[in-house]
Design an enzyme around this catalytic site. Structure first.
Site, PDB file in Angstrom:
ATOM      1  N   ASN A 162       0.597  -1.285  -0.014  1.00  0.00           N
ATOM      2  CA  ASN A 162       0.117  -0.033   0.022  1.00  0.00           C
ATOM      3  C   ASN A 162       0.813   1.225  -0.009  1.00  0.00           C
ATOM      4  OD1 ASN A 162       0.776  -0.408   2.787  1.00  0.00           O
ATOM      5  ND2 ASN A 162      -1.247   0.406   3.500  1.00  0.00           N
ATOM      6  N   GLU A 261       4.768  -3.707  12.352  1.00  0.00           N
ATOM      7  CA  GLU A 261       3.749  -2.637  11.995  1.00  0.00           C
ATOM      8  C   GLU A 261       2.571  -3.277  11.415  1.00  0.00           C
ATOM      9  OE1 GLU A 261       3.701   0.330  12.901  1.00  0.00           O
ATOM     10  OE2 GLU A 261       5.934   0.728  13.448  1.00  0.00           O
ATOM     11  N   CYS A 295      -3.134   1.824   6.750  1.00  0.00           N
ATOM     12  CA  CYS A 295      -3.234   1.205   7.968  1.00  0.00           C
ATOM     13  C   CYS A 295      -4.063   2.209   8.883  1.00  0.00           C
ATOM     14  CB  CYS A 295      -1.998   0.660   8.589  1.00  0.00           C
ATOM     15  SG  CYS A 295      -0.694   1.706   8.612  1.00  0.00           S
ATOM     16  N   GLU A 469       8.424   2.915  14.216  1.00  0.00           N
ATOM     17  CA  GLU A 469       9.256   3.539  13.229  1.00  0.00           C
ATOM     18  C   GLU A 469       9.360   5.077  13.128  1.00  0.00           C
ATOM     19  OE1 GLU A 469       7.856   1.260   9.874  1.00  0.00           O
ATOM     20  OE2 GLU A 469       9.256  -0.094  10.347  1.00  0.00           O
TER      21      GLU A 469
HETATM   22  P1  NAP Z   1       0.431  -9.028   3.975  1.00  0.00           P
HETATM   23  O1  NAP Z   1      -0.405  -9.653   3.266  1.00  0.00           O
HETATM   24  O2  NAP Z   1       0.755  -9.366   5.586  1.00  0.00           O
HETATM   25  O3  NAP Z   1       1.753  -8.998   3.187  1.00  0.00           O
HETATM   26  C1  NAP Z   1       2.658  -8.179   3.697  1.00  0.00           C
HETATM   27  C2  NAP Z   1       4.072  -8.619   3.176  1.00  0.00           C
HETATM   28  O4  NAP Z   1       4.561  -9.732   3.846  1.00  0.00           O
HETATM   29  C3  NAP Z   1       4.379  -8.749   1.716  1.00  0.00           C
HETATM   30  O5  NAP Z   1       5.582  -8.538   1.384  1.00  0.00           O
HETATM   31  C4  NAP Z   1       4.150 -10.322   1.675  1.00  0.00           C
HETATM   32  O6  NAP Z   1       4.450 -10.691   0.571  1.00  0.00           O
HETATM   33  C5  NAP Z   1       4.694 -10.744   2.853  1.00  0.00           C
HETATM   34  N1  NAP Z   1       4.214 -12.003   3.192  1.00  0.00           N
HETATM   35  C6  NAP Z   1       3.165 -12.604   3.196  1.00  0.00           C
HETATM   36  N2  NAP Z   1       3.198 -13.854   3.756  1.00  0.00           N
HETATM   37  C7  NAP Z   1       4.173 -13.993   4.275  1.00  0.00           C
HETATM   38  C8  NAP Z   1       4.903 -14.987   5.040  1.00  0.00           C
HETATM   39  N3  NAP Z   1       4.099 -16.298   5.488  1.00  0.00           N
HETATM   40  N4  NAP Z   1       6.130 -14.944   5.662  1.00  0.00           N
HETATM   41  C9  NAP Z   1       6.847 -13.784   5.263  1.00  0.00           C
HETATM   42  N5  NAP Z   1       6.167 -12.764   4.456  1.00  0.00           N
HETATM   43  C10 NAP Z   1       4.990 -12.936   4.078  1.00  0.00           C
HETATM   44  O7  NAP Z   1      -0.050  -7.537   3.952  1.00  0.00           O
HETATM   45  P2  NAP Z   1      -0.588  -6.509   2.614  1.00  0.00           P
HETATM   46  O8  NAP Z   1      -1.923  -7.146   2.033  1.00  0.00           O
HETATM   47  O9  NAP Z   1       0.433  -6.356   1.503  1.00  0.00           O
HETATM   48  O10 NAP Z   1      -0.593  -5.008   3.284  1.00  0.00           O
HETATM   49  C11 NAP Z   1      -1.898  -4.589   3.885  1.00  0.00           C
HETATM   50  C12 NAP Z   1      -1.773  -4.785   5.341  1.00  0.00           C
HETATM   51  O11 NAP Z   1      -0.662  -3.940   5.867  1.00  0.00           O
HETATM   52  C13 NAP Z   1      -2.909  -4.166   6.414  1.00  0.00           C
HETATM   53  O12 NAP Z   1      -3.177  -5.078   7.341  1.00  0.00           O
HETATM   54  C14 NAP Z   1      -2.301  -2.928   6.704  1.00  0.00           C
HETATM   55  O13 NAP Z   1      -2.988  -2.271   7.932  1.00  0.00           O
HETATM   56  C15 NAP Z   1      -0.893  -3.293   7.135  1.00  0.00           C
HETATM   57  N6  NAP Z   1      -0.270  -2.154   7.236  1.00  0.00           N
HETATM   58  C16 NAP Z   1       0.396  -1.575   8.263  1.00  0.00           C
HETATM   59  C17 NAP Z   1       1.147  -0.396   8.524  1.00  0.00           C
HETATM   60  C18 NAP Z   1       1.638  -0.243   9.658  1.00  0.00           C
HETATM   61  O14 NAP Z   1       2.486   0.801   9.771  1.00  0.00           O
HETATM   62  N7  NAP Z   1       1.051  -0.331  10.936  1.00  0.00           N
HETATM   63  C19 NAP Z   1       1.405   0.337   7.430  1.00  0.00           C
HETATM   64  C20 NAP Z   1       1.031  -0.219   6.132  1.00  0.00           C
HETATM   65  C21 NAP Z   1       0.238  -1.330   6.068  1.00  0.00           C
HETATM   66  P3  NAP Z   1       3.596 -11.236  -0.819  1.00  0.00           P
HETATM   67  O15 NAP Z   1       3.417  -9.718  -1.354  1.00  0.00           O
HETATM   68  O16 NAP Z   1       4.611 -11.784  -1.759  1.00  0.00           O
HETATM   69  O17 NAP Z   1       2.503 -11.926  -0.260  1.00  0.00           O
END
Ligand code: NAP
Length: 488
Positions: A162, A261, A295, A469
């Site tokens: 995102n 995060e 997020c 962060e």
């Molecule tokens: P995600 O599905 O959790 O994926 C995040 C990252 O983790 C991607 O690079 C993904 O790779 C990788 N990943 C997935 N499964 C994994 C595993 N088993 N082991 C290691 N890495 C793995 O999240 P997203 O859909 O990309 O992002 C949206 C989420 O991020 C939302 O929940 C949002 O709230 C959160 N977010 C939080 C913050 C914060 O600062 N708190 C900021 C931004 C976003 P792939 O893409 O290859 O699957």
């Protein structure tokens, strides 16, 4: 380090970044992961698909460069980061186009992201030279206490789709400033921005192996292999709470330090005494920055009974007036969602709320493609037990709930496993601060729709994460205190 095969090409050209993993300063050719433009569903590029052995080669490269990088004077590390900031700023427009192409966000949002992302390099260039230690007298009088800070070591950085630039710089900046070498694994949907930034980093003078970037279609096995390698000492993850939990369990096996995060479910509180126009302006930013794919996005609007109807009317009018379209098209304010799956999820949450008695005042159903479009939507009378009250919507949908009292709204705001961000609108600052103190969240915006700032600690409580962060604290995630008991 091998020469960049496309030195003169525009950073906005997706094909430029399509030829490989960035390990040890070299580009390693490969294919396997298609990158799709969510505005059109057309394929933009194909990037390399790292195996477990590629990942371990990246750890080798990070290890080979670690001693020189940590020994480099902080001033020199700072100057490299400062140059990287300058190059991102020089190439801001190309990078914004690239983000808009692979992520879908409107160009205005992408420009905002690049400015925000680059600031982490400038901020941590400034922090690199201010890592302080401690010197004390032991209370017993027996000795002196001296505390130094060592770089924590090789760090694996995992980022979501995102904010493809900012989530990476928010980790790389402090890690490099602290003296750590890193392996970045960007999200599979948006790897092009990460590779573009790696090119700029090399141009800024980041030595080979200090920053490695790899994409993979098997994040589980690839990341697990790196966490199992005893040379890796840090995992910094931004993404969903579900994946965060899995990674915490994995990191426990080798006791790797974790910063997390994770997801959010931000409440946005508007009291009767709020400035209505200011609250509406703030609501639009808190909800619609990045089309709701943030997020920190306001996920639940709690509006006090006396101002509720006027707020719903004002929000409906503003949301209905937004232009939806491809992010790179002039005039677009709301781009597509990242995937078809994201649209399906948003649609399900809205349908479920409507079935429970909610009323849609604008939007409310997916738009025809090609591309993954969902319109700005306002929905009122949402039942408290609706799924959208407990789950991240991650899209342009604003559910509005009515409340009566301060105590009631604090209870509602805290009725979630998440605790990342919250927003409070009131002209009574003592009330706003009191309510903010009562809300279980890492970040509270008062009479503002935006709180992200490279100079402030970003992060959540409860299941929204561990650690912070940005700000002065962000660098501490990549440092280990070392205590010397000293007699002299
Ligand atoms: P995600 O599905 O959790 O994926 C995040 C990252 O983790 C991607 O690079 C993904 O790779 C990788 N990943 C997935 N499964 C994994 C595993 N088993 N082991 C290691 N890495 C793995 O999240 P997203 O859909 O990309 O992002 C949206 C989420 O991020 C939302 O929940 C949002 O709230 C959160 N977010 C939080 C913050 C914060 O600062 N708190 C900021 C931004 C976003 P792939 O893409 O290859 O699957």
């Amino acid at each position: 380090m091998t020469l960049d095969p496309h030195p003169a090409a525009s950073y906005a050209d997706p094909s430029l970044h399509a030829h490989g993993l960035f390990i040890g300063g070299d580009w390693h050719a490969g294919r396997g992961i298609p990158v799709v433009n969510p505005a059109t569903t057309e394929r933009l590029a194909e990037v390399a698909d790292a195996s477990v052995s590629d990942a371990l080669r990246a750890v080798d490269a990070a290890e080979a460069s670690a001693a020189d990088w940590r020994a480099m004077p902080p001033r020199q590390r700072a100057e490299i980061l400062r140059r990287w900031f300058g190059l991102m700023t020089d190439h801001a427009e190309e990078l914004a186009v690239l983000i808009s192409l692979e992520n879908g966000k409107a160009l205005a949002d992408a420009r905002g992201e690049i400015a925000y992302a680059a600031e982490f390099f400038r901020w941590y260039a400034e922090e690199a030279v201010r890592i302080a230690g401690e010197f004390r007298h032991a209370p017993s009088g027996a000795n002196h206490i001296l505390v130094d800070h060592d770089p924590i070591g090789i760090s694996v950085l995992i980022t979501p789709w995102n904010f493809p630039a900012a989530m990476a710089t928010r980790k790389i900046g402090p890690a490099l400033a602290a003296g750590c070498t890193v392996i970045l694994k960007p999200a599979s949907e948006t790897p092009l921005t990460a590779y573009a930034m790696a090119r700029l980093g090399a141009e800024a003078g980041v030595p080979a192996g200090v920053v490695n970037v790899l994409t993979t279609s098997q994040p589980g096995p690839v990341v697990n292999a790196m966490l199992a390698d005893p040379r890796v000492r840090k995992l910094s993850f931004t993404g969903s709470t579900g994946v965060g939990r899995t990674l915490l369990a994995e990191a426990a096996k080798t006791v790797v330090s974790c910063s997390m995060e994770l997801g959010g479910n931000a409440p946005f509180l508007v009291f009767d005494d709020a400035d209505l126009d200011a609250a509406l302006d703030g609501a639009m930013i808190a909800k619609m920055r990045n089309a709701g794919e943030a997020c920190t996005a306001a996920n639940r609007f709690y509006v006090q009974a006396g101002i509720h109807d006027a707020f719903v009317a004002g929000l409906t009018q503003r949301m209905a007036a937004l232009n939806v379209g491809p992010g790179t098209q002039a005039g677009t304010q709301v781009g597509p969602m990242i995937t078809a799956k994201a649209v399906t999820k948003i649609d399900r949450l809205v349908r479920q709320a409507v079935a429970g008695g909610a009323h849609v005042t604008t939007g409310g159903a997916p738009l025809p493609g090609p591309g993954y479009y969902y319109p700005p939507t306002v929905i009122e009378n949402v039942p408290e037990d609706a799924e959208m009250a407990h789950e991240e919507i991650f899209g342009p949908v604003a559910p509005v709930y009515r409340f009566e009292t301060e105590a009631q709204v604090i209870r509602l705001a805290n009725a979630t496993d998440y605790g990342l961000a919250a927003y409070v609108y009131s002209r009574d600052l003592s009330r706003a601060l009191r309510v903010g103190k009562g809300i279980e969240a890492g970040m509270i915006a008062i009479n503002r729709g935006l709180m992200s700032d490279p100079a402030a600690p970003f992060g959540g409580v409860k299941q929204s994460g561990l650690g912070r962060e940005g700000g002065v604290t962000g660098i501490m995630e990549f440092l280990e205190p070392k205590y010397f008991a000293v007699n002299f």
